[in-house]
Design an enzyme around this catalytic site. Structure first.
Site, mmCIF file in Angstrom:
data_model
loop_
_atom_site.group_PDB
_atom_site.id
_atom_site.type_symbol
_atom_site.label_atom_id
_atom_site.label_comp_id
_atom_site.label_asym_id
_atom_site.label_seq_id
_atom_site.Cartn_x
_atom_site.Cartn_y
_atom_site.Cartn_z
ATOM 1 N N GLU A 35 -22.759 -28.055 61.830
ATOM 2 C CA GLU A 35 -21.343 -27.706 61.755
ATOM 3 C C GLU A 35 -21.150 -26.579 62.751
ATOM 4 O O GLU A 35 -21.852 -25.564 62.672
ATOM 5 C CB GLU A 35 -20.979 -27.290 60.336
ATOM 6 C CG GLU A 35 -21.272 -28.365 59.285
ATOM 7 C CD GLU A 35 -20.595 -29.704 59.570
ATOM 8 O OE1 GLU A 35 -21.133 -30.739 59.148
ATOM 9 O OE2 GLU A 35 -19.543 -29.713 60.254
ATOM 10 N N CYS A 93 -14.928 -20.062 61.509
ATOM 11 C CA CYS A 93 -14.873 -21.238 62.389
ATOM 12 C C CYS A 93 -13.536 -21.936 62.220
ATOM 13 O O CYS A 93 -13.101 -22.701 63.057
ATOM 14 C CB CYS A 93 -15.994 -22.188 62.039
ATOM 15 S SG CYS A 93 -15.933 -22.698 60.326
HETATM 16 N N1 LIG Z 1 -18.266 -25.454 61.405
HETATM 17 C C1 LIG Z 1 -18.671 -24.566 60.513
HETATM 18 O O1 LIG Z 1 -18.750 -24.828 59.291
HETATM 19 C C2 LIG Z 1 -19.062 -23.188 60.981
HETATM 20 C C3 LIG Z 1 -19.293 -22.192 60.034
HETATM 21 C C4 LIG Z 1 -19.660 -20.913 60.475
HETATM 22 C C5 LIG Z 1 -19.761 -20.650 61.829
HETATM 23 N N2 LIG Z 1 -19.525 -21.651 62.722
HETATM 24 C C6 LIG Z 1 -19.617 -21.382 64.154
HETATM 25 O O2 LIG Z 1 -20.717 -20.515 64.409
HETATM 26 C C7 LIG Z 1 -20.389 -19.617 65.473
HETATM 27 C C8 LIG Z 1 -20.486 -18.188 65.000
HETATM 28 O O3 LIG Z 1 -21.723 -17.959 64.351
HETATM 29 P P1 LIG Z 1 -22.933 -17.287 65.158
HETATM 30 O O4 LIG Z 1 -22.432 -16.277 66.129
HETATM 31 O O5 LIG Z 1 -23.934 -16.878 64.154
HETATM 32 O O6 LIG Z 1 -23.442 -18.567 65.981
HETATM 33 P P2 LIG Z 1 -24.735 -18.666 66.916
HETATM 34 O O7 LIG Z 1 -24.784 -20.061 67.403
HETATM 35 O O8 LIG Z 1 -24.789 -17.554 67.882
HETATM 36 O O9 LIG Z 1 -25.960 -18.427 65.896
HETATM 37 C C9 LIG Z 1 -26.128 -19.325 64.824
HETATM 38 C C10 LIG Z 1 -27.614 -19.363 64.469
HETATM 39 O O10 LIG Z 1 -28.314 -19.933 65.566
HETATM 40 C C11 LIG Z 1 -29.370 -19.054 65.939
HETATM 41 N N3 LIG Z 1 -29.623 -19.240 67.366
HETATM 42 C C12 LIG Z 1 -29.000 -18.669 68.411
HETATM 43 N N4 LIG Z 1 -29.532 -19.117 69.563
HETATM 44 C C13 LIG Z 1 -30.510 -19.987 69.227
HETATM 45 C C14 LIG Z 1 -31.443 -20.787 69.932
HETATM 46 N N5 LIG Z 1 -31.469 -20.779 71.269
HETATM 47 N N6 LIG Z 1 -32.311 -21.561 69.247
HETATM 48 C C15 LIG Z 1 -32.279 -21.566 67.895
HETATM 49 N N7 LIG Z 1 -31.432 -20.849 67.150
HETATM 50 C C16 LIG Z 1 -30.560 -20.069 67.815
HETATM 51 C C17 LIG Z 1 -28.867 -17.678 65.591
HETATM 52 O O11 LIG Z 1 -29.928 -16.777 65.492
HETATM 53 C C18 LIG Z 1 -28.202 -17.962 64.257
HETATM 54 O O12 LIG Z 1 -29.167 -17.987 63.245
HETATM 55 C C19 LIG Z 1 -18.980 -19.967 65.893
HETATM 56 O O13 LIG Z 1 -18.997 -20.876 66.962
HETATM 57 C C20 LIG Z 1 -18.418 -20.621 64.652
HETATM 58 O O14 LIG Z 1 -17.350 -21.484 64.949
HETATM 59 C C21 LIG Z 1 -19.171 -22.902 62.339
HETATM 60 N N1 LIG Z 2 -15.398 -23.032 55.228
HETATM 61 C C1 LIG Z 2 -14.683 -21.834 55.739
HETATM 62 C C2 LIG Z 2 -15.040 -21.565 57.202
HETATM 63 C C3 LIG Z 2 -16.509 -21.466 57.459
HETATM 64 C C4 LIG Z 2 -16.716 -21.142 58.913
HETATM 65 O O1 LIG Z 2 -16.793 -20.037 59.349
HETATM 66 C C5 LIG Z 2 -13.177 -22.026 55.653
HETATM 67 O O2 LIG Z 2 -12.751 -23.125 55.280
HETATM 68 O O3 LIG Z 2 -12.460 -21.061 55.998
#
Ligand SMILES: NC(=O)c1ccc[n+]([C@@H]2O[C@H](COP(=O)([O-])OP(=O)(O)OC[C@H]3O[C@@H](n4cnc5c(N)ncnc54)[C@H](O)[C@@H]3O)[C@@H](O)[C@H]2O)c1
Ligand SMILES: N[C@@H](CCC=O)C(=O)O
Length: 542
Positions: free
Chosen positions: A293, A327
């Site tokens: 996600e 997100c």
């Molecule tokens: N769709 C969803 O449900 C959802 C929910 C929460 C966050 N997000 C997304 O996540 C992002 C924000 O979270 P973030 O800053 O923690 O994201 P990020 O991608 O920077 O990090 C997420 C995870 O990936 C790890 N990571 C980073 N680089 C990596 C690599 N090269 N190899 C393996 N692991 C690696 C990080 O250490 C962390 O544990 C935003 O883009 C947000 O939209 C999406």
């Molecule tokens: N599930 C959360 C978003 C999670 C992502 O950051 C919402 O619906 O606001």
């Protein structure tokens, strides 16, 4: 259900506590916050039965007071990551063979521990680690994580109850086996609930997990591990490792026993991981499950019939809660010209009523700090760019200061270009960009909403015109996996709005649903024949 099948407790959404002045929950969480603030938490690696302290540590600091250190966490080297795989595989057989109701009981107990004795701890830790206000911490670290655990147990029992029909002299059964190997769970900084849910949902189905939390969330990740241990999760089922994410991933993804990735985070990282898995595809015992996600560029579109105050509230809550670090956050807004100024005046009035961004310990703050310096610097760059670009102007906010905390003012950019950079790119901060369309261009603007972004996570339409709602629902079918009518685009509740999106927003395996849990099982069909044939001839052979 019934018929000799254990009936799990009926899941229900955990009530959100108010934390109003004078309430016991407010006093308790503030007391715990102070304990964490004065203390020094040490977070080991959790590998099998060991809590490993390597001595290679990194500091943990609250984003709203980044010079203050509240603890350290230990980091792993390659050998320890390899040891974690071995530990996983040792633990797998016993955990996979444990009757499902025993596994269910562990996670139901974890939910009750969070609802009770750990509520203040996990909320205070989330306030500290991720700079969440108490309300954002409560709906995430307490309520959403509790809901994930309770509802996933219910979904698990429904899955096990899904059995094929049998026929005369034959009994067909389906065994929902865990995957053959280990699951790699990688979690983001912004939701403690997601951090707990990704490893727990795979483990609940009988899998063993290597969990790598975000460096920015380790402080509250430790509380999750404390809860799992007190709930009786056997050692080695969920192993928590921190360190260089590239090294950890490279080590795990080259193991032949890698059986699945449960990822939540940015789109770029997920695509890189998917490429790595593809490059290693010939070395795996089994085709790994890939569930991710990822990013969003979530929209609000208002129809001319929408009520201005409702639109303004959806923008202010949707764009600025958690400093826009959801997100699902509203980050691009389309307003009809006839009511745009009224709506924007209401938004500006709301923003003017905010305190300056500050610490979550002051519970009157609606906005606190963004997660780290890299995010702060990125946001400052976009804000400065908007101040000079000819097709953009800043109509609210625009200030930022990282001398104490990573504080960015809630900012509204107004653009005349619907494809302006900040209408398309995920900023992941308290910055929302507004485009004003001519009322008569409503249908055309719906097409613009659909075509502007690579993402398709959440979106909202506000309208009092039912025909317009229907038109938007149809036109925006592919650009939001969670679509909201007359509300903000954030705040999905487990058991009510399973969450996930498509396009560049993920595989849409809907966290908090049976669909997600099914990704972590490999069904085996067992056919037992009670009257076994003893003659090869079929009737037609005479
Ligand atoms: N769709 C969803 O449900 C959802 C929910 C929460 C966050 N997000 C997304 O996540 C992002 C924000 O979270 P973030 O800053 O923690 O994201 P990020 O991608 O920077 O990090 C997420 C995870 O990936 C790890 N990571 C980073 N680089 C990596 C690599 N090269 N190899 C393996 N692991 C690696 C990080 O250490 C962390 O544990 C935003 O883009 C947000 O939209 C999406
Ligand atoms: N599930 C959360 C978003 C999670 C992502 O950051 C919402 O619906 O606001």
């Amino acid at each position: 259900m019934g018929k000799g099948f254990f009936q799990v407790p009926t899941a229900y959404n955990e009530p959100v506590k108010s934390y109003a002045p004078g309430t016991p929950e407010r006093d308790e969480v503030l007391k715990q916050y102070k304990v964490y603030y004065k203390g020094k938490v040490e977070v080991p690696l959790y590998i099998g039965s060991e809590e490993v302290k390597t001595g290679n540590t990194k500091p943990m600091s609250p984003p709203h007071e980044h010079k203050h250190v509240v603890g350290h966490y230990h980091t792993a080297d390659k050998k320890l990551v390899e040891k974690t795989i071995a530990n996983c595989l040792e633990s797998r057989r016993a955990w996979a063979n444990l009757p499902w109701e025993q596994r269910a009981a562990v996670f139901l107990k974890a939910a009750e521990l969070i609802a009770g004795p750990y509520r203040a701890k996990i909320n205070a830790a989330t306030m500290m680690a991720q700079s969440k206000t108490i309300h954002q911490a409560e709906i995430d670290a307490a309520c959403e994580l509790i809901d994930f655990l309770r509802f996933n147990v219910e979904f698990m029992s429904q899955i096990y109850g899904e059995q094929p029909e049998s026929s005369e002299g034959i009994w067909n059964r389906v065994e929902y086996r865990p995957l053959e190997g280990f699951i790699y769970a990688i979690t983001p900084f912004n939701f403690t609930a997601i951090a707990g849910n990704l490893p727990a949902s795979a483990a609940m189905m009988g899998n063993v997990v290597v969990w790598k939390p975000s460096d920015s969330q380790v402080f509250s990740a430790k509380v999750i591990m404390d809860v799992f241990k007190e709930a009786g999760l056997p050692d080695g089922v969920i192993n928590m490792v921190m360190g260089d994410p590239v090294m950890i991933s490279e080590t795990l993804l080259t193991s032949p026993d890698f059986a699945g990735l449960h990822f939540t985070g940015s789109t770029y990282v997920f695509k890189e991981l998917w490429k790595q898995i593809g490059n290693n595809i010939h070395s795996y015992k089994t085709y790994p499950r890939i569930v991710g996600e990822t990013g969003g560029k979530d929209f609000i579109i208002a129809h001319p019939s929408a009520k201005p105050k409702q639109v303004a509230t959806a923008i202010v809550r949707g764009a600025f809660e958690l400093q826009g670090q959801k997100c699902s956050a509203a980050s691009r807004v389309y307003l009809p010209k006839s009511v745009a100024n009224e709506i924007l005046d209401l938004v500006k009035a709301d923003l003017a009523s905010f305190n300056k961004p500050g610490s979550p310990e002051d519970m009157s703050n609606f906005v606190t700090a963004v997660i780290h310096e890299a995010s702060f610097d990125k946001l400052a760059k976009y804000i400065d760019q908007a101040k000079t670009d000819k097709d953009a102007e800043i109509i609210a906010g625009g200030g930022y200061d990282k001398s104490v905390g990573y504080f960015v003012e809630p900012t509204v950019i107004l653009t005349t270009n619907p494809k302006y950079e900040t209408m398309c790119t995920e900023l992941f901060g308290p910055v929302v960009t507004v485009y004003i369309y001519e009322d008569q261009d409503w249908s055309e603007t719906l097409k613009l909403v659909d075509s502007t972004s690579e993402y398709a996570l959440t979106g909202a339409v506000l309208s009092t015109d039912r025909y317009a709602i229907e038109e938007a629902t149809k036109a925006l079918q592919d650009c939001a996996g969670n679509f909201y009518i007359n509300d903000k685009p954030t705040g999905a509740v487990v058991g009510q709005q399973p969450f996930g999106g498509a396009r560049a927003s993920g595989t849409n395996d809907k966290a908090g649903s049976a669909q997600n849990l099914l990704r972590w099982v490999s069904p085996r069909l067992i056919k037992e024949t009670f009257v076994t044939p003893e003659d090869y001839r079929y009737p037609f052979l005479g």
